[in-house]
Design a protein around this motif. Structure first.
Motif, PDB file in Angstrom:
ATOM      1  N   ILE A  89       0.960  -1.284   0.044  1.00  0.00           N
ATOM      2  CA  ILE A  89      -0.033  -0.028   0.256  1.00  0.00           C
ATOM      3  C   ILE A  89       0.826   1.375  -0.013  1.00  0.00           C
ATOM      4  O   ILE A  89       1.773   1.425   0.822  1.00  0.00           O
ATOM      5  N   GLU A  90       0.540   2.143  -0.903  1.00  0.00           N
ATOM      6  CA  GLU A  90       1.324   3.470  -1.027  1.00  0.00           C
ATOM      7  C   GLU A  90       2.729   2.941  -1.280  1.00  0.00           C
ATOM      8  O   GLU A  90       3.754   3.939  -0.718  1.00  0.00           O
ATOM      9  N   ILE A  91       3.405   2.217  -1.794  1.00  0.00           N
ATOM     10  CA  ILE A  91       4.739   1.694  -2.020  1.00  0.00           C
ATOM     11  C   ILE A  91       5.317   2.534  -2.663  1.00  0.00           C
ATOM     12  O   ILE A  91       4.942   3.116  -3.920  1.00  0.00           O
ATOM     13  N   ASP A  92       6.728   2.836  -2.338  1.00  0.00           N
ATOM     14  CA  ASP A  92       7.385   3.643  -3.205  1.00  0.00           C
ATOM     15  C   ASP A  92       8.551   2.822  -3.941  1.00  0.00           C
ATOM     16  O   ASP A  92       8.509   1.525  -3.882  1.00  0.00           O
TER      17      ASP A  92
ATOM     18  N   LYS B  60       3.999 -16.714  -3.293  1.00  0.00           N
ATOM     19  CA  LYS B  60       5.267 -16.324  -3.772  1.00  0.00           C
ATOM     20  C   LYS B  60       5.531 -15.153  -4.207  1.00  0.00           C
ATOM     21  O   LYS B  60       6.656 -14.855  -4.994  1.00  0.00           O
ATOM     22  N   LYS B  61       4.727 -14.078  -3.718  1.00  0.00           N
ATOM     23  CA  LYS B  61       4.922 -12.623  -4.177  1.00  0.00           C
ATOM     24  C   LYS B  61       5.563 -11.853  -3.201  1.00  0.00           C
ATOM     25  O   LYS B  61       5.352 -12.269  -1.789  1.00  0.00           O
ATOM     26  N   TYR B  62       6.209 -10.999  -3.424  1.00  0.00           N
ATOM     27  CA  TYR B  62       7.095 -10.150  -2.365  1.00  0.00           C
ATOM     28  C   TYR B  62       6.251  -8.859  -2.101  1.00  0.00           C
ATOM     29  O   TYR B  62       5.673  -8.235  -2.899  1.00  0.00           O
ATOM     30  N   TYR B  63       6.044  -8.711  -0.670  1.00  0.00           N
ATOM     31  CA  TYR B  63       5.371  -7.796  -0.097  1.00  0.00           C
ATOM     32  C   TYR B  63       6.263  -6.942   0.856  1.00  0.00           C
ATOM     33  O   TYR B  63       7.218  -7.480   1.436  1.00  0.00           O
ATOM     34  N   ALA B  64       6.109  -5.721   0.910  1.00  0.00           N
ATOM     35  CA  ALA B  64       6.685  -4.790   1.781  1.00  0.00           C
ATOM     36  C   ALA B  64       6.219  -5.107   3.448  1.00  0.00           C
ATOM     37  O   ALA B  64       7.264  -5.123   4.324  1.00  0.00           O
ATOM     38  N   CYS B  65       5.045  -5.878   3.650  1.00  0.00           N
ATOM     39  CA  CYS B  65       4.958  -6.218   5.015  1.00  0.00           C
ATOM     40  C   CYS B  65       3.751  -7.241   4.840  1.00  0.00           C
ATOM     41  O   CYS B  65       3.104  -7.185   3.890  1.00  0.00           O
ATOM     42  N   TYR B  66       3.524  -7.928   5.953  1.00  0.00           N
ATOM     43  CA  TYR B  66       2.494  -8.893   5.896  1.00  0.00           C
ATOM     44  C   TYR B  66       0.886  -8.172   5.940  1.00  0.00           C
ATOM     45  O   TYR B  66       0.155  -8.615   5.722  1.00  0.00           O
ATOM     46  N   GLN B  67       1.014  -7.038   6.701  1.00  0.00           N
ATOM     47  CA  GLN B  67      -0.252  -6.243   6.759  1.00  0.00           C
ATOM     48  C   GLN B  67      -0.568  -5.906   5.187  1.00  0.00           C
ATOM     49  O   GLN B  67      -1.733  -5.940   4.791  1.00  0.00           O
ATOM     50  N   CYS B  68       0.142  -5.317   4.365  1.00  0.00           N
ATOM     51  CA  CYS B  68      -0.083  -5.187   3.276  1.00  0.00           C
ATOM     52  C   CYS B  68      -0.410  -6.409   2.245  1.00  0.00           C
ATOM     53  O   CYS B  68      -1.631  -6.396   1.508  1.00  0.00           O
ATOM     54  N   HIS B  69       0.062  -7.423   2.514  1.00  0.00           N
ATOM     55  CA  HIS B  69      -0.218  -8.688   1.849  1.00  0.00           C
ATOM     56  C   HIS B  69      -1.614  -9.167   1.986  1.00  0.00           C
ATOM     57  O   HIS B  69      -2.697  -9.408   1.239  1.00  0.00           O
ATOM     58  N   ASN B  70      -1.832  -9.026   3.360  1.00  0.00           N
ATOM     59  CA  ASN B  70      -3.098  -9.450   3.975  1.00  0.00           C
ATOM     60  C   ASN B  70      -4.341  -8.594   3.436  1.00  0.00           C
ATOM     61  O   ASN B  70      -5.399  -9.168   3.312  1.00  0.00           O
ATOM     62  N   THR B  71      -4.058  -7.241   3.418  1.00  0.00           N
ATOM     63  CA  THR B  71      -5.163  -6.492   2.683  1.00  0.00           C
ATOM     64  C   THR B  71      -5.515  -6.812   1.192  1.00  0.00           C
ATOM     65  O   THR B  71      -6.682  -6.659   0.779  1.00  0.00           O
TER      66      THR B  71
ATOM     67  N   GLU C 211      -4.465  -9.965  -0.513  1.00  0.00           N
ATOM     68  CA  GLU C 211      -4.660 -11.284  -0.973  1.00  0.00           C
ATOM     69  C   GLU C 211      -5.637 -11.751  -0.326  1.00  0.00           C
ATOM     70  O   GLU C 211      -6.206 -11.087   0.691  1.00  0.00           O
ATOM     71  N   SER C 212      -6.189 -12.907  -0.971  1.00  0.00           N
ATOM     72  CA  SER C 212      -7.501 -13.560  -0.191  1.00  0.00           C
ATOM     73  C   SER C 212      -7.117 -14.837   0.978  1.00  0.00           C
ATOM     74  O   SER C 212      -7.773 -15.331   1.503  1.00  0.00           O
ATOM     75  N   HIS C 213      -5.710 -14.601   1.137  1.00  0.00           N
ATOM     76  CA  HIS C 213      -5.015 -15.459   2.122  1.00  0.00           C
ATOM     77  C   HIS C 213      -4.259 -14.913   3.008  1.00  0.00           C
ATOM     78  O   HIS C 213      -3.892 -13.820   2.582  1.00  0.00           O
ATOM     79  N   THR C 214      -3.996 -15.262   4.309  1.00  0.00           N
ATOM     80  CA  THR C 214      -2.858 -14.590   5.217  1.00  0.00           C
ATOM     81  C   THR C 214      -1.745 -14.929   4.639  1.00  0.00           C
ATOM     82  O   THR C 214      -1.356 -15.868   4.087  1.00  0.00           O
ATOM     83  N   PHE C 215      -0.832 -14.098   5.137  1.00  0.00           N
ATOM     84  CA  PHE C 215       0.585 -14.204   4.941  1.00  0.00           C
ATOM     85  C   PHE C 215       1.358 -15.454   5.480  1.00  0.00           C
ATOM     86  O   PHE C 215       1.159 -15.809   6.775  1.00  0.00           O
ATOM     87  N   GLU C 216       1.931 -16.446   4.822  1.00  0.00           N
ATOM     88  CA  GLU C 216       2.580 -17.625   5.179  1.00  0.00           C
ATOM     89  C   GLU C 216       3.955 -17.395   5.079  1.00  0.00           C
ATOM     90  O   GLU C 216       4.555 -17.201   4.231  1.00  0.00           O
TER      91      GLU C 216
END
Length: 101
Positions: A6-9, A32-43, A45-50
């Motif tokens: 979210i709001e990634i630079d 298998k995607k790279y996210y800045a943090c688990y919170q962004c991921h969980n926003t 994606e339809s699954h929680t960060f593993e």
């Protein structure tokens, strides 16, 4: 490689973690995607960060030079390719992002 969030630079900082040294993307074991943090991921994606296994060949990506890193390269605190420093406080969240084999 893309770091999602979210709001990634341009260096992988997001809405949640945006200090100068918050510059890594972390790979989710499920998508298998790279996210800045688990919170962004969980926003997004339809699954929680593993968490991903520390033995994965590229569980981290440097947000500065966009080079993938092993867990052990990341743990040294700076990118071995561009020398950009990582936030040492990220180790407090290590169990969210990484698992033992």
């Amino acid at each position: 490689m893309i770091i999602y969030g979210i709001e990634i630079d341009g260096n992988g900082r997001c809405l949640h973690y945006h200090q100068e040294n918050n510059i890594v993307g972390l790979k989710c074991n499920k998508c298998k995607k790279y996210y800045a943090c688990y919170q962004c991921h969980n926003t997004y994606e339809s699954h929680t960060f593993e968490p991903i296994a520390v033995s994965d060949t590229a569980p981290v990506i440097c947000g500065h030079c966009h080079t993938t890193l092993t867990f052990f390269q990341y743990k040294k605190g700076a990118c071995p390719y561009c020398q950009a420093k990582f936030n040492p406080n990220c180790q407090l969240h290590e169990t969210i992002y990484f698992s033992e084999d």
